[in-house]
Design a protein around this motif. Structure first.
Motif, short mmCIF file in Angstrom:
data_model
loop_
_atom_site.label_atom_id
_atom_site.label_comp_id
_atom_site.label_asym_id
_atom_site.label_seq_id
_atom_site.Cartn_x
_atom_site.Cartn_y
_atom_site.Cartn_z
N THR A 1 1.02 -1.46 -0.20
CA THR A 1 -0.46 0.54 0.43
C THR A 1 0.67 0.78 0.22
O THR A 1 0.74 2.51 -0.82
N VAL A 2 2.14 1.20 0.03
CA VAL A 2 3.27 2.90 0.14
C VAL A 2 4.29 1.39 -1.01
O VAL A 2 4.97 0.40 -1.16
N VAL A 3 4.48 1.98 -1.49
CA VAL A 3 6.12 1.97 -2.51
C VAL A 3 6.68 3.16 -2.21
O VAL A 3 6.71 4.38 -2.27
N ALA A 4 8.05 2.21 -2.56
CA ALA A 4 8.98 2.80 -2.67
C ALA A 4 10.24 2.59 -3.81
O ALA A 4 10.62 1.60 -4.15
N GLY A 5 11.12 3.29 -4.49
CA GLY A 5 12.04 3.27 -6.01
C GLY A 5 13.50 3.56 -4.85
O GLY A 5 14.01 4.72 -4.66
N GLN B 1 15.93 12.42 2.60
CA GLN B 1 15.51 12.46 3.72
C GLN B 1 14.49 13.04 4.57
O GLN B 1 13.88 14.08 3.84
N ARG B 2 13.86 12.32 5.13
CA ARG B 2 12.63 12.32 5.59
C ARG B 2 12.43 14.30 6.53
O ARG B 2 13.26 14.30 6.76
N ALA B 3 11.67 15.08 6.20
CA ALA B 3 11.62 16.23 7.10
C ALA B 3 9.80 15.73 8.08
O ALA B 3 10.28 16.74 8.73
N TRP C 1 16.68 8.57 6.57
CA TRP C 1 16.79 8.49 4.73
C TRP C 1 16.55 6.94 4.45
O TRP C 1 16.10 6.21 5.27
N GLU C 2 15.78 7.56 3.79
CA GLU C 2 14.15 6.66 3.44
C GLU C 2 15.04 6.65 1.74
O GLU C 2 15.38 7.59 0.21
N LEU C 3 14.59 5.33 0.80
CA LEU C 3 13.95 5.29 -0.56
C LEU C 3 12.84 6.31 -0.78
O LEU C 3 11.47 6.11 -0.06
N PRO C 4 12.68 7.23 -1.43
CA PRO C 4 11.74 8.15 -1.81
C PRO C 4 10.31 7.15 -2.02
O PRO C 4 10.38 5.84 -3.32
N GLY C 5 8.94 7.43 -1.71
CA GLY C 5 7.90 7.06 -2.42
C GLY C 5 6.99 7.66 -1.52
O GLY C 5 6.39 8.26 -1.28
N GLY C 6 5.67 6.97 -1.60
CA GLY C 6 4.64 7.23 -1.28
C GLY C 6 2.83 6.52 -1.18
O GLY C 6 3.32 4.74 -1.78
N LYS C 7 2.47 6.39 -1.15
CA LYS C 7 1.23 6.01 -0.48
C LYS C 7 0.43 5.76 -1.76
O LYS C 7 0.04 6.41 -2.87
N PRO D 1 5.96 -4.55 6.83
CA PRO D 1 4.31 -4.17 7.80
C PRO D 1 4.63 -2.75 8.02
O PRO D 1 6.28 -2.97 9.52
N LEU D 2 4.56 -2.08 8.35
CA LEU D 2 4.56 -0.86 9.06
C LEU D 2 4.01 -0.38 10.24
O LEU D 2 2.91 -1.40 10.08
N PRO D 3 4.28 0.16 10.87
CA PRO D 3 3.26 0.60 12.10
C PRO D 3 1.95 0.67 11.78
O PRO D 3 1.06 -0.08 12.91
N VAL E 1 1.33 -1.92 4.42
CA VAL E 1 2.99 -2.81 3.64
C VAL E 1 3.60 -2.00 3.07
O VAL E 1 3.02 -1.49 1.97
N LEU E 2 4.89 -1.81 2.84
CA LEU E 2 5.37 -0.98 2.10
C LEU E 2 6.54 -1.82 1.19
O LEU E 2 6.94 -3.32 1.59
N ARG E 3 6.65 -1.58 -0.29
CA ARG E 3 7.33 -2.17 -1.25
C ARG E 3 8.80 -1.89 -1.86
O ARG E 3 8.51 -0.44 -2.59
N TRP F 1 18.57 5.31 8.17
CA TRP F 1 17.55 4.76 8.18
C TRP F 1 15.88 4.75 8.75
O TRP F 1 16.45 4.67 9.83
N VAL F 2 15.40 5.32 7.67
CA VAL F 2 14.06 4.88 8.44
C VAL F 2 13.67 3.35 9.25
O VAL F 2 14.32 2.43 8.26
N PRO F 3 13.31 2.80 10.13
CA PRO F 3 13.21 1.48 10.29
C PRO F 3 12.80 0.46 9.54
O PRO F 3 14.37 0.01 8.61
N ALA F 4 11.71 0.73 9.00
CA ALA F 4 11.85 -0.31 7.66
C ALA F 4 12.34 -0.56 6.86
O ALA F 4 12.25 -1.92 6.14
N ASP F 5 12.74 0.21 5.99
CA ASP F 5 14.17 0.32 5.18
C ASP F 5 15.27 -0.27 5.10
O ASP F 5 16.10 -0.65 3.93
N ARG F 6 15.52 0.11 6.20
CA ARG F 6 16.45 -0.85 6.65
C ARG F 6 16.89 -2.03 6.20
O ARG F 6 17.72 -3.50 5.51
N1 DCM Z 1 7.34 5.07 4.41
C1 DCM Z 1 8.76 4.24 4.52
N2 DCM Z 1 10.16 3.56 4.38
C2 DCM Z 1 9.36 4.17 2.43
C3 DCM Z 1 9.06 5.68 2.48
C4 DCM Z 1 7.65 5.84 3.28
O1 DCM Z 1 8.89 4.16 5.97
N3 DCM Z 1 10.62 4.70 1.60
C5 DCM Z 1 6.92 4.84 5.31
C6 DCM Z 1 6.55 6.27 6.48
C7 DCM Z 1 4.67 6.87 6.94
C8 DCM Z 1 4.54 6.20 4.82
O2 DCM Z 1 4.98 4.94 5.29
O3 DCM Z 1 4.80 5.86 7.62
C9 DCM Z 1 3.36 7.24 4.36
O4 DCM Z 1 4.82 7.48 3.96
P1 DCM Z 1 4.86 9.09 3.25
O5 DCM Z 1 4.57 9.39 4.64
O6 DCM Z 1 6.00 9.51 2.67
O7 DCM Z 1 3.52 9.22 2.13
#
Ligand code: DCM
Length: 139
Positions: free
Chosen positions: A14-18, A30-32, A41-47, A81-83, A87-89, A121-126
């Motif tokens: 439900t969230v994608v990153a590139g 770098q997330r704001a 820091w993350e791979l950029p993307g979104g819902k 899976p995000l908190p 679900v991030l892919r 990293w943001v936790p998920a992307d690690r």
């Molecule tokens: N998110 C993440 N890693 C990414 C992109 C997004 O963990 N590479 C998470 C952060 C938010 C949610 O996904 O909880 C939605 O992202 P955004 O706020 O960028 O739309």
């Protein structure tokens, strides 16, 4: 004793990153926001929005957030899976136009394989670091 129930398997993304990879480096942003992720820091993307496929969403998000046009390639690594219940892919993407700028982030930078483990990293992307190192190859 009855074992605790297993968590449900992750559903469709439900969230994608590139992962934009060029010249042995991957583009990180770098997330704001929100406060608990800002500065990391993350791979950029979104819902993904209703009616979009994951690649549609990624093309739109990278245009909005970085000002670049991409084509979407193979998935990278596991679903995460995000908190929040999302679900991030991640997908490997190819940049076809534009120069990346931080339109929605605090900064962007290119990082080589040797430096990926040290990124804040943001936790998920690690979860994807080993996959990204494989994809990028040795420096
Ligand atoms: N998110 C993440 N890693 C990414 C992109 C997004 O963990 N590479 C998470 C952060 C938010 C949610 O996904 O909880 C939605 O992202 P955004 O706020 O960028 O739309």
């Amino acid at each position: 004793m009855v074992p605790p129930p297993l968590p449900p398997p992750p559903g469709p993304a439900t969230v994608v990153a590139g992962a934009v990879i060029e010249n042995g480096r991957v583009l990180l942003a770098q997330r704001a926001a929100p406060p608990e992720l800002a500065g990391r820091w993350e791979l950029p993307g979104g819902k993904i929005e209703p009616g979009e496929t994951p690649p549609d969403a990624l093309v739109r998000e990278l245009r909005e957030e970085l000002g670049i046009d991409v084509t979407v390639g193979e998935p990278v690594g596991v679903h995460v899976p995000l908190p929040t219940g999302h679900v991030l892919r991640a997908y490997a993407v190819r940049r076809v136009a534009g120069t990346p700028s931080a339109l929605d982030h605090d900064a962007v930078r290119w990082v080589g394989a040797a430096d990926l483990h040290e990124v804040d990293w943001v936790p998920a992307d690690r979860e994807w670091v080993a996959d990204l190192v494989m994809l990028i190859g040795p420096e």
